[in-house]
Design a protein around this motif. Structure first.
Motif, PDB file in Angstrom:
ATOM      1  N   GLY A  13       9.811  28.541  36.442  1.00  0.00           N
ATOM      2  CA  GLY A  13      10.247  29.029  37.742  1.00  0.00           C
ATOM      3  C   GLY A  13      10.485  30.515  37.739  1.00  0.00           C
ATOM      4  O   GLY A  13      10.289  31.211  36.733  1.00  0.00           O
ATOM      5  N   THR A  14      10.915  31.034  38.903  1.00  0.00           N
ATOM      6  CA  THR A  14      11.237  32.447  39.065  1.00  0.00           C
ATOM      7  C   THR A  14      12.635  32.568  39.666  1.00  0.00           C
ATOM      8  O   THR A  14      13.020  31.789  40.544  1.00  0.00           O
ATOM      9  CB  THR A  14      10.218  33.154  39.964  1.00  0.00           C
ATOM     10  OG1 THR A  14      10.202  32.520  41.261  1.00  0.00           O
ATOM     11  CG2 THR A  14       8.826  33.090  39.363  1.00  0.00           C
ATOM     12  N   TYR A  15      13.358  33.577  39.203  1.00  0.00           N
ATOM     13  CA  TYR A  15      14.742  33.811  39.640  1.00  0.00           C
ATOM     14  C   TYR A  15      14.868  35.297  39.926  1.00  0.00           C
ATOM     15  O   TYR A  15      14.785  36.109  38.999  1.00  0.00           O
ATOM     16  CB  TYR A  15      15.725  33.368  38.553  1.00  0.00           C
ATOM     17  CG  TYR A  15      15.594  31.902  38.208  1.00  0.00           C
ATOM     18  CD1 TYR A  15      16.422  30.955  38.799  1.00  0.00           C
ATOM     19  CD2 TYR A  15      14.620  31.458  37.312  1.00  0.00           C
ATOM     20  CE1 TYR A  15      16.277  29.610  38.505  1.00  0.00           C
ATOM     21  CE2 TYR A  15      14.468  30.118  37.017  1.00  0.00           C
ATOM     22  CZ  TYR A  15      15.303  29.198  37.616  1.00  0.00           C
ATOM     23  OH  TYR A  15      15.146  27.866  37.333  1.00  0.00           O
ATOM     24  N   ASP A  16      15.051  35.653  41.187  1.00  0.00           N
ATOM     25  CA  ASP A  16      15.101  37.060  41.573  1.00  0.00           C
ATOM     26  C   ASP A  16      16.417  37.365  42.279  1.00  0.00           C
ATOM     27  O   ASP A  16      16.919  36.567  43.075  1.00  0.00           O
ATOM     28  CB  ASP A  16      13.931  37.401  42.504  1.00  0.00           C
ATOM     29  CG  ASP A  16      13.924  38.868  42.885  1.00  0.00           C
ATOM     30  OD1 ASP A  16      13.839  39.717  41.975  1.00  0.00           O
ATOM     31  OD2 ASP A  16      14.030  39.168  44.084  1.00  0.00           O
ATOM     32  N   ASN A  17      16.958  38.551  41.973  1.00  0.00           N
ATOM     33  CA  ASN A  17      18.187  39.010  42.625  1.00  0.00           C
ATOM     34  C   ASN A  17      19.305  37.982  42.462  1.00  0.00           C
ATOM     35  O   ASN A  17      20.034  37.667  43.408  1.00  0.00           O
ATOM     36  CB  ASN A  17      17.923  39.311  44.104  1.00  0.00           C
ATOM     37  CG  ASN A  17      19.048  40.102  44.749  1.00  0.00           C
ATOM     38  OD1 ASN A  17      19.760  40.846  44.082  1.00  0.00           O
ATOM     39  ND2 ASN A  17      19.214  39.926  46.046  1.00  0.00           N
ATOM     40  N   MET A  18      19.448  37.485  41.234  1.00  0.00           N
ATOM     41  CA  MET A  18      20.505  36.521  40.928  1.00  0.00           C
ATOM     42  C   MET A  18      21.775  37.244  40.502  1.00  0.00           C
ATOM     43  O   MET A  18      21.735  38.323  39.907  1.00  0.00           O
ATOM     44  CB  MET A  18      20.054  35.604  39.796  1.00  0.00           C
ATOM     45  CG  MET A  18      18.797  34.803  40.088  1.00  0.00           C
ATOM     46  SD  MET A  18      19.062  33.488  41.289  1.00  0.00           S
ATOM     47  CE  MET A  18      20.122  32.389  40.332  1.00  0.00           C
ATOM     48  N   THR A  19      22.924  36.631  40.786  1.00  0.00           N
ATOM     49  CA  THR A  19      24.200  37.109  40.280  1.00  0.00           C
ATOM     50  C   THR A  19      24.885  35.940  39.579  1.00  0.00           C
ATOM     51  O   THR A  19      25.262  34.962  40.230  1.00  0.00           O
ATOM     52  CB  THR A  19      25.101  37.639  41.413  1.00  0.00           C
ATOM     53  OG1 THR A  19      24.413  38.693  42.103  1.00  0.00           O
ATOM     54  CG2 THR A  19      26.411  38.163  40.861  1.00  0.00           C
ATOM     55  N   ILE A  20      24.993  36.044  38.255  1.00  0.00           N
ATOM     56  CA  ILE A  20      25.558  34.955  37.451  1.00  0.00           C
ATOM     57  C   ILE A  20      26.777  35.533  36.733  1.00  0.00           C
ATOM     58  O   ILE A  20      26.664  36.263  35.740  1.00  0.00           O
ATOM     59  CB  ILE A  20      24.505  34.414  36.464  1.00  0.00           C
ATOM     60  CG1 ILE A  20      23.283  33.906  37.245  1.00  0.00           C
ATOM     61  CG2 ILE A  20      25.097  33.291  35.606  1.00  0.00           C
ATOM     62  CD1 ILE A  20      22.129  33.478  36.371  1.00  0.00           C
ATOM     63  N   THR A  21      27.966  35.229  37.251  1.00  0.00           N
ATOM     64  CA  THR A  21      29.175  35.910  36.787  1.00  0.00           C
ATOM     65  C   THR A  21      30.334  34.941  36.557  1.00  0.00           C
ATOM     66  O   THR A  21      30.488  33.928  37.252  1.00  0.00           O
ATOM     67  CB  THR A  21      29.642  36.951  37.825  1.00  0.00           C
ATOM     68  OG1 THR A  21      29.953  36.301  39.066  1.00  0.00           O
ATOM     69  CG2 THR A  21      28.572  37.995  38.076  1.00  0.00           C
ATOM     70  N   ASN A  22      31.156  35.288  35.560  1.00  0.00           N
ATOM     71  CA  ASN A  22      32.466  34.652  35.332  1.00  0.00           C
ATOM     72  C   ASN A  22      32.373  33.145  35.154  1.00  0.00           C
ATOM     73  O   ASN A  22      33.236  32.398  35.611  1.00  0.00           O
ATOM     74  CB  ASN A  22      33.421  35.001  36.481  1.00  0.00           C
ATOM     75  CG  ASN A  22      33.620  36.496  36.630  1.00  0.00           C
ATOM     76  OD1 ASN A  22      33.667  37.221  35.652  1.00  0.00           O
ATOM     77  ND2 ASN A  22      33.707  36.956  37.856  1.00  0.00           N
ATOM     78  N   ASN A  23      31.312  32.698  34.482  1.00  0.00           N
ATOM     79  CA  ASN A  23      31.184  31.287  34.133  1.00  0.00           C
ATOM     80  C   ASN A  23      31.613  31.075  32.679  1.00  0.00           C
ATOM     81  O   ASN A  23      31.590  32.000  31.866  1.00  0.00           O
ATOM     82  CB  ASN A  23      29.739  30.838  34.333  1.00  0.00           C
ATOM     83  CG  ASN A  23      29.274  31.038  35.768  1.00  0.00           C
ATOM     84  OD1 ASN A  23      29.666  30.314  36.666  1.00  0.00           O
ATOM     85  ND2 ASN A  23      28.437  32.059  35.977  1.00  0.00           N
TER      86      ASN A  23
END
Length: 294
Positions: free
Chosen positions: A35-45
């Protein structure tokens, strides 16, 4: 959670999630996925096992993988944490690609504060890995092989800075037959509490080309080559680090050519001269026409 699936995401925020017990992937888990993941924000997990922000396995790169892998672009992976192996991202038996992204302020009790590769490759391009921390084994990036047929790690046009570890390999650590390629990358201002502030190479080969390794601190070592490892170093600058080029347990070798190495190093075209960085106080390690490296 993606299993044997293809998912495309754009502009998605994944934040403040927790994987309980021995689970992997505090924010997102990509198992045998594409897949493709663009402009993701993955925080504080938080993962109580591996991969605070992202865990991925059997996703691309050959070997026995079940999927073509995935690509992430223009994204932020920040403030995530795990018990061990990859505060930001853990790659396992895979080879995904991350482009033009920031991996910062992630923590792991051991192994790769920002990125950890377990018998895994990956491609990082135009990406900043900064201010991550691990209790041991690679403050910024750590890769532990062998790879068993998976395509090896590629780090290209990246900045690895401000990372810290409680043991060895402040910026980057490579161990056991991973054969990484590092090109046009700044490895600057990282710290290891024991050995090798810049790049640790243990029982593997590495190719380092057009890189600047500067301002790293530890008990010794800009590039530490141990356990019979070998580094081919070309067109690079090693300046103002603690300890110079170092060899450690079980020996190791460096073939350096056309590089600027503080205190000198045998090899064709090598020099020992202040590279005249543009502005190190503000993190600018570029050179200009007045530099002896130009």
């Amino acid at each position: 959670f993606s299993y044997c699936s293809t998912i495309d995401m754009t502009g998605v925020t994944i934040t403040e999630n927790q994987n309980q017990g021995n689970g992997q992937g505090g924010g997102i888990m990509l198992a045998a996925s594409s897949g493709t993941y663009d402009n993701m924000t993955i925080t504080n997990n938080l993962a109580l096992s591996h991969g605070g922000g992202i865990w991925t396995n059997n996703s691309g790169g050959g070997g026995d993988n079940w999927a073509d892998g995935w690509t992430m672009t223009n994204s932020i992976i920040s403030g995530n944490s795990c018990t061990m192996f990859g505060g930001g991202i853990m790659f396992a038996w895979s080879h995904p690609t991350v482009i033009n992204s920031t991996i910062s302020d992630n923590t792991s009790n051991w192994g790769g504060g920002g990125v950890f590769g377990l018998e895994s490759g990956f491609t990082l391009k135009e990406t900043t890995v900064s201010d991550n921390a691990s209790g041991g084994g690679g403050g910024g990036i750590y890769v532990w092989g062998p790879l068993y047929g998976v395509a090896p790690p590629v780090i290209e046009d990246c900045i690895v800075t401000g990372n810290e570890t409680g043991s060895n390999g402040g910026g980057i650590g490579l161990e056991e037959d991973v054969d990484a390629t590092i090109t046009r990358t700044f490895v600057v201002d990282n710290h290891a509490q024991t050995n090798i502030g810049g790049i640790l190479v243990w029982s593997t080969d590495a190719t380092v080309t057009n890189c600047t390794i500067s301002g790293n601190t530890s008990q010794g070592g800009t590039i530490g080559v141990m356990g019979g490892g070998h580094v081919d170093l070309t067109n690079s600058i090693l300046w103002s680090n603690d300890g110079g080029v170092a060899y450690g347990t079980g020996g190791g070798t460096v073939n350096a050519t056309y590089s600027d190495i503080e205190d000198g190093f045998d090899g064709e075209g090598n020099i020992d001269a202040d590279p005249l960085f543009t502005d190190v106080w503000n993190g600018d390690f570029t050179i200009n026409g007045f530099s002896p490296c130009y």
